[in-house]
Design a protein around this motif. Structure first.
Motif, PDB file in Angstrom:
ATOM      1  N   ASP A  57       0.842  -1.207   0.000  1.00  0.00           N
ATOM      2  CA  ASP A  57       0.000   0.000   0.000  1.00  0.00           C
ATOM      3  C   ASP A  57       0.877   1.258   0.000  1.00  0.00           C
ATOM      4  OD1 ASP A  57      -2.150  -1.651   0.105  1.00  0.00           O
ATOM      5  OD2 ASP A  57      -2.678  -1.235   2.192  1.00  0.00           O
ATOM      6  N   ALA A  58       1.939   1.227   0.832  1.00  0.00           N
ATOM      7  CA  ALA A  58       2.827   2.395   0.922  1.00  0.00           C
ATOM      8  C   ALA A  58       3.471   2.677  -0.434  1.00  0.00           C
ATOM      9  CB  ALA A  58       3.894   2.158   1.986  1.00  0.00           C
ATOM     10  N   MET A  59       3.868   1.606  -1.129  1.00  0.00           N
ATOM     11  CA  MET A  59       4.548   1.776  -2.410  1.00  0.00           C
ATOM     12  C   MET A  59       3.596   2.297  -3.497  1.00  0.00           C
ATOM     13  SD  MET A  59       6.858  -1.674  -2.226  1.00  0.00           S
ATOM     14  CE  MET A  59       7.526  -1.579  -3.856  1.00  0.00           C
ATOM     15  N   ARG A  99       1.322   4.589  -3.012  1.00  0.00           N
ATOM     16  CA  ARG A  99       0.888   5.979  -2.778  1.00  0.00           C
ATOM     17  C   ARG A  99       1.570   6.937  -3.741  1.00  0.00           C
ATOM     18  NH1 ARG A  99       1.253   6.459   3.616  1.00  0.00           N
ATOM     19  NH2 ARG A  99      -0.157   4.787   4.114  1.00  0.00           N
ATOM     20  N   PRO A 100       0.861   7.988  -4.168  1.00  0.00           N
ATOM     21  CA  PRO A 100       1.461   8.931  -5.132  1.00  0.00           C
ATOM     22  C   PRO A 100       2.713   9.614  -4.597  1.00  0.00           C
ATOM     23  CG  PRO A 100      -0.882   9.448  -4.699  1.00  0.00           C
ATOM     24  CD  PRO A 100      -0.520   8.296  -3.822  1.00  0.00           C
ATOM     25  N   ASP A 101       2.792   9.810  -3.269  1.00  0.00           N
ATOM     26  CA  ASP A 101       3.946  10.521  -2.712  1.00  0.00           C
ATOM     27  C   ASP A 101       5.041   9.559  -2.219  1.00  0.00           C
ATOM     28  OD1 ASP A 101       2.547   9.436  -0.627  1.00  0.00           O
ATOM     29  OD2 ASP A 101       2.663  11.207   0.671  1.00  0.00           O
ATOM     30  N   PHE A 102       4.976   8.285  -2.657  1.00  0.00           N
ATOM     31  CA  PHE A 102       5.955   7.290  -2.180  1.00  0.00           C
ATOM     32  C   PHE A 102       7.378   7.656  -2.601  1.00  0.00           C
ATOM     33  CE2 PHE A 102       8.346   3.328  -3.287  1.00  0.00           C
ATOM     34  CZ  PHE A 102       8.565   2.899  -1.988  1.00  0.00           C
ATOM     35  N   THR A 103       8.292   7.621  -1.617  1.00  0.00           N
ATOM     36  CA  THR A 103       9.717   7.797  -1.897  1.00  0.00           C
ATOM     37  C   THR A 103      10.409   6.460  -1.655  1.00  0.00           C
ATOM     38  OG1 THR A 103       9.605  10.063  -1.095  1.00  0.00           O
ATOM     39  CG2 THR A 103      11.794   9.084  -1.240  1.00  0.00           C
ATOM     40  N   ASP A 104      11.124   5.976  -2.648  1.00  0.00           N
ATOM     41  CA  ASP A 104      11.765   4.663  -2.523  1.00  0.00           C
ATOM     42  C   ASP A 104      13.106   4.793  -1.794  1.00  0.00           C
ATOM     43  OD1 ASP A 104      12.625   2.108  -2.679  1.00  0.00           O
ATOM     44  OD2 ASP A 104      12.656   1.990  -4.871  1.00  0.00           O
ATOM     45  N   HIS A 105      13.160   4.236  -0.560  1.00  0.00           N
ATOM     46  CA  HIS A 105      14.396   4.266   0.224  1.00  0.00           C
ATOM     47  C   HIS A 105      15.285   3.053  -0.085  1.00  0.00           C
ATOM     48  CE1 HIS A 105      12.912   7.587   2.751  1.00  0.00           C
ATOM     49  NE2 HIS A 105      11.739   6.995   2.639  1.00  0.00           N
ATOM     50  N   ARG A 106      14.848   2.235  -1.027  1.00  0.00           N
ATOM     51  CA  ARG A 106      15.562   1.017  -1.404  1.00  0.00           C
ATOM     52  C   ARG A 106      15.786   0.106  -0.197  1.00  0.00           C
ATOM     53  NH1 ARG A 106      16.568   1.314  -6.461  1.00  0.00           N
ATOM     54  NH2 ARG A 106      16.711   3.314  -7.508  1.00  0.00           N
ATOM     55  N   ASP A 107      14.800   0.094   0.664  1.00  0.00           N
ATOM     56  CA  ASP A 107      14.858  -0.757   1.856  1.00  0.00           C
ATOM     57  C   ASP A 107      13.408  -1.036   2.280  1.00  0.00           C
ATOM     58  OD1 ASP A 107      16.708  -1.598   4.361  1.00  0.00           O
ATOM     59  OD2 ASP A 107      14.766  -0.864   5.051  1.00  0.00           O
ATOM     60  N   HIS A 108      13.054  -2.310   2.362  1.00  0.00           N
ATOM     61  CA  HIS A 108      11.652  -2.639   2.643  1.00  0.00           C
ATOM     62  C   HIS A 108      11.194  -2.124   4.010  1.00  0.00           C
ATOM     63  CE1 HIS A 108      11.511  -4.800  -0.985  1.00  0.00           C
ATOM     64  NE2 HIS A 108      12.015  -5.957  -0.572  1.00  0.00           N
ATOM     65  N   PHE A 109      12.120  -2.060   4.956  1.00  0.00           N
ATOM     66  CA  PHE A 109      11.713  -1.659   6.308  1.00  0.00           C
ATOM     67  C   PHE A 109      11.529  -0.142   6.397  1.00  0.00           C
ATOM     68  CE2 PHE A 109      13.902  -5.734   6.701  1.00  0.00           C
ATOM     69  CZ  PHE A 109      12.851  -6.470   7.220  1.00  0.00           C
ATOM     70  N   THR A 110      12.431   0.613   5.781  1.00  0.00           N
ATOM     71  CA  THR A 110      12.253   2.074   5.765  1.00  0.00           C
ATOM     72  C   THR A 110      11.074   2.449   4.865  1.00  0.00           C
ATOM     73  OG1 THR A 110      14.609   2.325   6.163  1.00  0.00           O
ATOM     74  CG2 THR A 110      13.441   4.280   5.450  1.00  0.00           C
ATOM     75  N   ASN A 111      10.869   1.699   3.797  1.00  0.00           N
ATOM     76  CA  ASN A 111       9.699   1.977   2.957  1.00  0.00           C
ATOM     77  C   ASN A 111       8.396   1.704   3.717  1.00  0.00           C
ATOM     78  OD1 ASN A 111      11.148   2.843   0.791  1.00  0.00           O
ATOM     79  ND2 ASN A 111      11.074   0.896  -0.328  1.00  0.00           N
ATOM     80  N   THR A 112       8.424   0.742   4.634  1.00  0.00           N
ATOM     81  CA  THR A 112       7.227   0.446   5.436  1.00  0.00           C
ATOM     82  C   THR A 112       7.050   1.502   6.529  1.00  0.00           C
ATOM     83  OG1 THR A 112       7.556  -1.920   5.059  1.00  0.00           O
ATOM     84  CG2 THR A 112       6.099  -1.306   6.879  1.00  0.00           C
ATOM     85  N   ALA A 113       8.136   1.886   7.172  1.00  0.00           N
ATOM     86  CA  ALA A 113       8.090   2.882   8.250  1.00  0.00           C
ATOM     87  C   ALA A 113       9.137   3.957   7.944  1.00  0.00           C
ATOM     88  CB  ALA A 113       8.384   2.225   9.600  1.00  0.00           C
ATOM     89  N   PRO A 114       8.766   4.961   7.152  1.00  0.00           N
ATOM     90  CA  PRO A 114       9.764   5.938   6.663  1.00  0.00           C
ATOM     91  C   PRO A 114      10.445   6.750   7.762  1.00  0.00           C
ATOM     92  CG  PRO A 114       7.719   6.067   5.384  1.00  0.00           C
ATOM     93  CD  PRO A 114       7.437   5.176   6.561  1.00  0.00           C
ATOM     94  N   VAL A 115       9.937   6.695   8.985  1.00  0.00           N
ATOM     95  CA  VAL A 115      10.599   7.442  10.072  1.00  0.00           C
ATOM     96  C   VAL A 115      11.757   6.645  10.669  1.00  0.00           C
ATOM     97  CG1 VAL A 115       8.556   8.793  10.695  1.00  0.00           C
ATOM     98  CG2 VAL A 115       8.903   6.539  11.738  1.00  0.00           C
ATOM     99  N   THR A 116      12.078   5.505  10.088  1.00  0.00           N
ATOM    100  CA  THR A 116      13.111   4.646  10.679  1.00  0.00           C
ATOM    101  C   THR A 116      14.307   4.478   9.745  1.00  0.00           C
ATOM    102  OG1 THR A 116      12.209   2.601   9.714  1.00  0.00           O
ATOM    103  CG2 THR A 116      11.312   3.312  11.848  1.00  0.00           C
ATOM    104  N   ASP A 117      15.448   4.186  10.346  1.00  0.00           N
ATOM    105  CA  ASP A 117      16.636   3.790   9.577  1.00  0.00           C
ATOM    106  C   ASP A 117      17.464   2.865  10.471  1.00  0.00           C
ATOM    107  OD1 ASP A 117      18.974   3.410   8.217  1.00  0.00           O
ATOM    108  OD2 ASP A 117      19.265   5.513   7.684  1.00  0.00           O
TER     109      ASP A 117
END
Ligand code: SF4
Ligand code: SF4
Length: 374
Positions: A328-330, A332-350
């Motif tokens: 679902d996150a991927m 979204r129109p404003d999705f930014t690809d962090h090239r990491d499934h976990f950051t893409n799921t929770a963009p506030v994390t690294d």
């Protein structure tokens, strides 16, 4: 120097059960090299919040306990109480929750001890002279009384740390209530009123009654009640909950690494992770959303940093599963690809922060050699 990480998938070829395969894996990874005779062996595990069904099955704990007993060790399963309200907030509730999820001496072959006692106050203070964020870790006593530590971890997503791996199982999971508070105290979230749609998802996730609603139906966080656990961040599907301290999750990651170092140092430790039912959020939730990735396999190593790195790499080599939070996150129109499934799921994390800091503390190496077993 690259650490060895042993891996096997979940194929059984109709002849070997998965618990037996796990035993073969950990023996190949060298658990037999640990002198266990008459030693207390803490197997640190998460029993799962009742209602959540993605926690590790008790049969895996039994498999590990059997190997420990074969080597003459005295195993017990352990975890610390939670910071937030729920069904694992004191030792009595925690033991009941473990029983409800199938963990007892009959199913696992060993006893269960809640490491920080009845009220989460039975702790050992461990000086950490090289800690940049923590100078004295507060850790559940039974976990520290053990002669040997084994981490048996369900590898999955996490709303505040990206993923829940070995370091988090030990570092955050091993903290007493005061220890967890210390790790979480870098920030309390806020609600972006423009984005909030008033769905009450954050309120349902919060174990502290720290979410209130105004006459406009929008959520706001009550700072005096909030303990900064971050569960509401993952619960909001509209990205309305955010941490006003932009570095709060980063500092949390560093503190987890420092707690893990405090808990592991000075005794033998061994680490096992199963990448199965990769839910987007922690097993502390009383529900588990659909797995974002396929089941991948079981891994074991003496090095928790290498183990987490290998798990993350294996996950990132997979395609996300359709119809999931990540999918679902991927979309979204404003999705930014962090090239990491976990950051893409929770963009506030690294999650890299934890890894880099743990390596700096000498807990392990991010470089690894993956040894595949059939
Ligand atoms: S989960 Fe998000 S959108 Fe729903 S009420 Fe809470 S802040 Fe608002
Ligand atoms: S961080 Fe969110 S879920 Fe946790 S106590 Fe505060 S408001 Fe509740």
């Amino acid at each position: 120097m690259a650490s060895k990480v042993y891996f096997t998938d979940f194929r059984t070829y109709g002849k070997e059960s998965l618990p037996h395969k796990l035993q073969r894996l950990i023996r190949a990874a060298g658990i037999g090299d640990i002198e266990m005779n008459k030693q207390f062996v803490a197997i640190k595990i998460h029993f799962g919040e009742p209602g959540n069904l993605s926690y590790l099955r008790p049969q895996y704990a039994r498999a590990v306990a059997e190997v420990v007993k074969e080597q003459g060790g005295l195993p017990f399963l352990t975890d610390c109480n939670t910071l937030y309200r729920g069904k694992r907030k004191n030792a009595l509730d925690h033991l009941e929750a473990a029983a409800e999820n199938g963990f007892n001496p009959a199913t696992t072959g060993c006893q269960i001890l809640i490491a920080d006692g009845l009220k989460g106050t039975d702790e050992v203070l461990i000086d950490l002279p090289d800690g940049e964020y923590v100078k004295q870790a507060k850790v559940g006593r039974a976990l520290m009384d053990a002669d040997i530590l084994i981490s048996l971890n369900h590898f999955k997503g996490h709303e505040a740390t990206g993923f829940g791996g070995a370091l988090k199982n030990i570092g955050m999971g091993g903290g007493s209530r005061a220890g967890k508070m210390e790790q979480h105290n870098s920030g309390k979230p806020q609600v972006n009123q423009k984005k909030c749609v008033g769905c009450h998802g954050c309120e349902r996730a919060c174990g502290q009654d720290a979410v209130a609603f105004g006459p406009d139906g929008k959520a706001r966080i009550l700072e005096d009640k909030c303990v900064g656990c971050g569960r509401c961040l993952g619960a909001c599907n509209f990205d309305a909950v955010y941490n006003a301290n932009g570095h709060a999750n980063e500092i949390l990651d560093y503190k987890i690494a420092e707690y893990a170092a405090a808990i592991c140092r000075g005794r033998p430790h061994f680490h096992i992770s199963l990448i199965v039912d990769v839910s987007p959020q922690c097993d502390c939730h009383a529900e588990n959303d659909a797995p974002i990735l396929p089941n991948i396999g079981m891994l074991a190593s003496f090095d928790p940093v290498a183990l987490d790195e290998a798990c993350a790499d294996l996950c990132n080599a997979q395609q996300p599963l359709p119809g999931t939070l990540l999918w679902d996150a991927m979309a979204r129109p404003d999705f930014t690809d962090h090239r990491d499934h976990f950051t893409n799921t929770a963009p506030v994390t690294d999650w890299h922060f934890t890894q880099i800091h743990a390596e700096k503390l000498g807990l392990g190496s991010r470089e690894y050699e993956l040894i595949r077993l059939k």
